[in-house]
Design a protein around this motif. Structure first.
Motif, mmCIF file in Angstrom:
data_model
loop_
_atom_site.group_PDB
_atom_site.id
_atom_site.type_symbol
_atom_site.label_atom_id
_atom_site.label_comp_id
_atom_site.label_asym_id
_atom_site.label_seq_id
_atom_site.Cartn_x
_atom_site.Cartn_y
_atom_site.Cartn_z
ATOM 1 N N ASP A 215 0.827 -1.204 0.000
ATOM 2 C CA ASP A 215 0.000 0.000 0.000
ATOM 3 C C ASP A 215 0.866 1.260 0.000
ATOM 4 O OD1 ASP A 215 -2.290 -1.514 0.012
ATOM 5 O OD2 ASP A 215 -2.543 -1.445 2.189
ATOM 6 N N ILE A 216 1.954 1.223 0.748
ATOM 7 C CA ILE A 216 2.845 2.396 0.801
ATOM 8 C C ILE A 216 3.465 2.650 -0.566
ATOM 9 C CG2 ILE A 216 5.012 3.264 1.761
ATOM 10 C CD1 ILE A 216 4.289 1.798 4.369
ATOM 11 N N LEU A 217 3.938 1.589 -1.212
ATOM 12 C CA LEU A 217 4.560 1.755 -2.531
ATOM 13 C C LEU A 217 3.543 2.214 -3.575
ATOM 14 C CD1 LEU A 217 6.887 -1.391 -2.644
ATOM 15 C CD2 LEU A 217 7.567 0.995 -2.296
ATOM 16 N N LEU A 218 2.308 1.717 -3.459
ATOM 17 C CA LEU A 218 1.278 2.096 -4.418
ATOM 18 C C LEU A 218 0.706 3.480 -4.157
ATOM 19 C CD1 LEU A 218 -0.646 -1.295 -4.683
ATOM 20 C CD2 LEU A 218 0.748 -0.224 -6.460
ATOM 21 N N ALA A 219 1.018 4.056 -3.008
ATOM 22 C CA ALA A 219 0.516 5.394 -2.686
ATOM 23 C C ALA A 219 1.201 6.470 -3.526
ATOM 24 C CB ALA A 219 0.711 5.693 -1.203
ATOM 25 N N PHE A 220 2.348 6.144 -4.107
ATOM 26 C CA PHE A 220 3.083 7.096 -4.933
ATOM 27 C C PHE A 220 2.896 6.743 -6.414
ATOM 28 C CE2 PHE A 220 5.345 6.701 -0.917
ATOM 29 C CZ PHE A 220 5.531 8.019 -0.537
ATOM 30 N N PRO A 221 2.763 7.739 -7.280
ATOM 31 C CA PRO A 221 2.794 7.451 -8.725
ATOM 32 C C PRO A 221 4.100 6.753 -9.078
ATOM 33 C CG PRO A 221 2.048 9.700 -8.307
ATOM 34 C CD PRO A 221 2.532 9.165 -6.995
ATOM 35 N N SER A 222 4.013 5.714 -9.870
ATOM 36 C CA SER A 222 5.182 4.872 -10.117
ATOM 37 C C SER A 222 6.363 5.644 -10.689
ATOM 38 C CB SER A 222 4.805 3.727 -11.059
ATOM 39 O OG SER A 222 4.315 4.225 -12.284
ATOM 40 N N ILE A 223 6.113 6.543 -11.644
ATOM 41 C CA ILE A 223 7.235 7.257 -12.251
ATOM 42 C C ILE A 223 7.878 8.214 -11.258
ATOM 43 C CG2 ILE A 223 5.746 9.076 -13.166
ATOM 44 C CD1 ILE A 223 8.945 7.576 -14.758
ATOM 45 N N LEU A 224 7.060 8.841 -10.367
ATOM 46 C CA LEU A 224 7.638 9.741 -9.357
ATOM 47 C C LEU A 224 8.462 8.957 -8.339
ATOM 48 C CD1 LEU A 224 4.701 12.242 -8.669
ATOM 49 C CD2 LEU A 224 6.716 12.549 -10.127
ATOM 50 N N LEU A 225 7.988 7.788 -7.955
ATOM 51 C CA LEU A 225 8.751 6.958 -7.032
ATOM 52 C C LEU A 225 10.045 6.492 -7.680
ATOM 53 C CD1 LEU A 225 8.930 5.572 -4.299
ATOM 54 C CD2 LEU A 225 7.608 3.670 -5.241
ATOM 55 N N ALA A 226 9.987 6.134 -8.953
ATOM 56 C CA ALA A 226 11.204 5.723 -9.662
ATOM 57 C C ALA A 226 12.200 6.881 -9.742
ATOM 58 C CB ALA A 226 10.850 5.229 -11.061
ATOM 59 N N ILE A 227 11.700 8.084 -10.008
ATOM 60 C CA ILE A 227 12.581 9.259 -10.051
ATOM 61 C C ILE A 227 13.245 9.487 -8.696
ATOM 62 C CG2 ILE A 227 12.589 11.777 -10.264
ATOM 63 C CD1 ILE A 227 10.426 11.477 -12.416
ATOM 64 N N ALA A 228 12.463 9.356 -7.616
ATOM 65 C CA ALA A 228 13.015 9.549 -6.273
ATOM 66 C C ALA A 228 14.099 8.516 -5.965
ATOM 67 C CB ALA A 228 11.892 9.471 -5.237
ATOM 68 N N ILE A 229 13.857 7.262 -6.342
ATOM 69 C CA ILE A 229 14.843 6.207 -6.067
ATOM 70 C C ILE A 229 16.127 6.461 -6.847
ATOM 71 C CG2 ILE A 229 15.322 3.738 -6.338
ATOM 72 C CD1 ILE A 229 12.335 3.238 -5.871
ATOM 73 N N VAL A 230 16.000 6.808 -8.130
ATOM 74 C CA VAL A 230 17.194 7.072 -8.940
ATOM 75 C C VAL A 230 17.920 8.312 -8.429
ATOM 76 C CG1 VAL A 230 18.032 7.625 -11.248
ATOM 77 C CG2 VAL A 230 16.226 5.938 -10.960
ATOM 78 N N ALA A 231 17.170 9.318 -7.982
ATOM 79 C CA ALA A 231 17.803 10.524 -7.450
ATOM 80 C C ALA A 231 18.623 10.204 -6.205
ATOM 81 C CB ALA A 231 16.741 11.571 -7.130
ATOM 82 N N ILE A 232 18.146 9.257 -5.401
ATOM 83 C CA ILE A 232 18.887 8.863 -4.193
ATOM 84 C C ILE A 232 20.108 8.015 -4.552
ATOM 85 C CG2 ILE A 232 18.756 7.494 -2.073
ATOM 86 C CD1 ILE A 232 15.789 8.292 -1.900
ATOM 87 N N LEU A 233 19.922 7.048 -5.448
ATOM 88 C CA LEU A 233 21.008 6.131 -5.808
ATOM 89 C C LEU A 233 22.009 6.759 -6.766
ATOM 90 C CD1 LEU A 233 18.964 2.821 -6.336
ATOM 91 C CD2 LEU A 233 20.224 3.542 -4.301
ATOM 92 N N GLY A 234 21.562 7.716 -7.552
ATOM 93 C CA GLY A 234 22.424 8.334 -8.549
ATOM 94 C C GLY A 234 22.002 7.938 -9.954
ATOM 95 N N PRO A 235 22.055 8.891 -10.913
ATOM 96 C CA PRO A 235 21.626 8.592 -12.281
ATOM 97 C C PRO A 235 22.533 7.554 -12.952
ATOM 98 C CG PRO A 235 21.787 10.969 -11.903
ATOM 99 C CD PRO A 235 22.448 10.300 -10.742
ATOM 100 N N SER A 236 21.954 6.462 -13.394
ATOM 101 C CA SER A 236 22.674 5.443 -14.160
ATOM 102 C C SER A 236 21.653 4.437 -14.672
ATOM 103 C CB SER A 236 23.733 4.728 -13.318
ATOM 104 O OG SER A 236 23.140 3.856 -12.379
#
Length: 298
Positions: free
Chosen positions: A137-158
């Motif tokens: 439910d927590i993961l689905l609470a965020f739009p998938s593309i915005l969550l993906a952007i947040a994860i990549v922003a934390i890990l670094g663009p690659s």
């Protein structure tokens, strides 16, 4: 003689029945769907182009010829060149490798993690189900593309981090699907019989629950590859996916958007590549759903 012929006919019929099975029936139903077969042929074609890119590409996808920058399609460059004079056809062929690689392995990661969590939640229930379901439910609470952007922003663009991000955001889709299937299976008589003869939970999950949960996973996984390719292109377009000089289709669109009016071929061909690849997987996924879902059969 008549009796012998009858026996031979009966034996042949029995052999045919033994050869036939649910997967064979599904394949026959899939082959009858011309649209699904067209999707399969397109998918095989793109895979072949990706594998044979070093042989088919007329130029090195990294080679820059500034004197040939923004050349329109011609006999020398079938798809034209970009703003750095690189051959677009060569970059699209190598870009197919990236898109298919990210799409396939991100979905495989999502399926593995989502299936494991979904089976545990559906089979054991109680606090295990509550904990895993709330995570979904927590993961689905965020739009998938915005969550993906947040994860990549934390890990670094690659490209690798984009793959991880796409896999993570799609875990709940497969987890919920498998959980629902397990809930409908665990009260079946053959599961009760397996428990009665003393079969361990691990054996029940691996030998009975998992095999009977594969159909929706296969269908959703095929459709999921199409979505993953779009998400990878979106991350590449934003500069969070593959980094230069990697010929990722979304990155090619981003680099060429300022030339839409003066050199439209720089965005047309990468865009068509994304569209056709996604269309192929969607058509095949719809065909698999029709062939594997008993409710779709007459």
């Amino acid at each position: 003689m008549a009796q012998t012929a009858t026996n031979l006919t009966t034996g042949a019929t029995l052999r045919e029945e033994k050869v036939s099975g649910p997967w064979q029936d599904a394949w026959r139903a899939f082959r009858k769907n011309k649209i699904a077969m067209a999707g399969l042929i397109m998918m095989v074609l793109f895979i072949a182009l990706a594998l044979l890119a070093p042989v088919l590409a007329p130029y090195d996808y990294k080679a820059q010829e500034l004197t040939d920058r923004l050349k329109p399609p011609s006999s020398a460059h079938w798809f034209g060149t970009d703003d750095l004079g690189r051959d677009i056809l060569s970059r699209i062929l190598y870009g197919a490798r990236i898109s298919l690689w990210v799409g396939t392995f991100s979905v495989v990661g999502s399926i593995v993690i989502g299936t494991l969590l979904g089976i545990l939640a559906g089979y054991y229930g109680k606090w295990v189900d509550m904990l895993i379901s709330r995570l979904f439910d927590i993961l689905l609470a965020f739009p998938s593309i915005l969550l993906a952007i947040a994860i990549v922003a934390i890990l670094g663009p690659s490209l690798q981090n984009a793959l991880y991000a796409i896999a993570i955001v799609n875990v709940p889709t497969y987890g919920r699907l498998v959980r629902a299937k397990v809930l409908s299976l665990k009260n079946e008589e053959y599961i009760t019989a397996a428990k009665a003869i003393g079969m361990k939970n691990s054996g029940i999950l691996l030998r009975h629950i998992l095999p009977n949960s594969l159909t929706p996973i296969i269908v959703q996984g095929t459709l999921g590859i199409a979505s993953a390719i779009i998400e990878a292109a979106a991350l590449g377009f934003l500069g969070l996916g593959a980094q230069p000089p990697a010929p990722e289709w979304g990155k090619m669109l981003s680099d060429s958007r300022q030339f839409i009016a003066t050199a439209p071929w720089t965005v047309i061909f990468p865009g068509i590549s994304i569209m056709l690849t996604v269309l192929a997987f969607n058509l095949m996924g719809d065909g698999l759903r029709d062939a594997l879902d008993p409710r779709m059969k007459n």
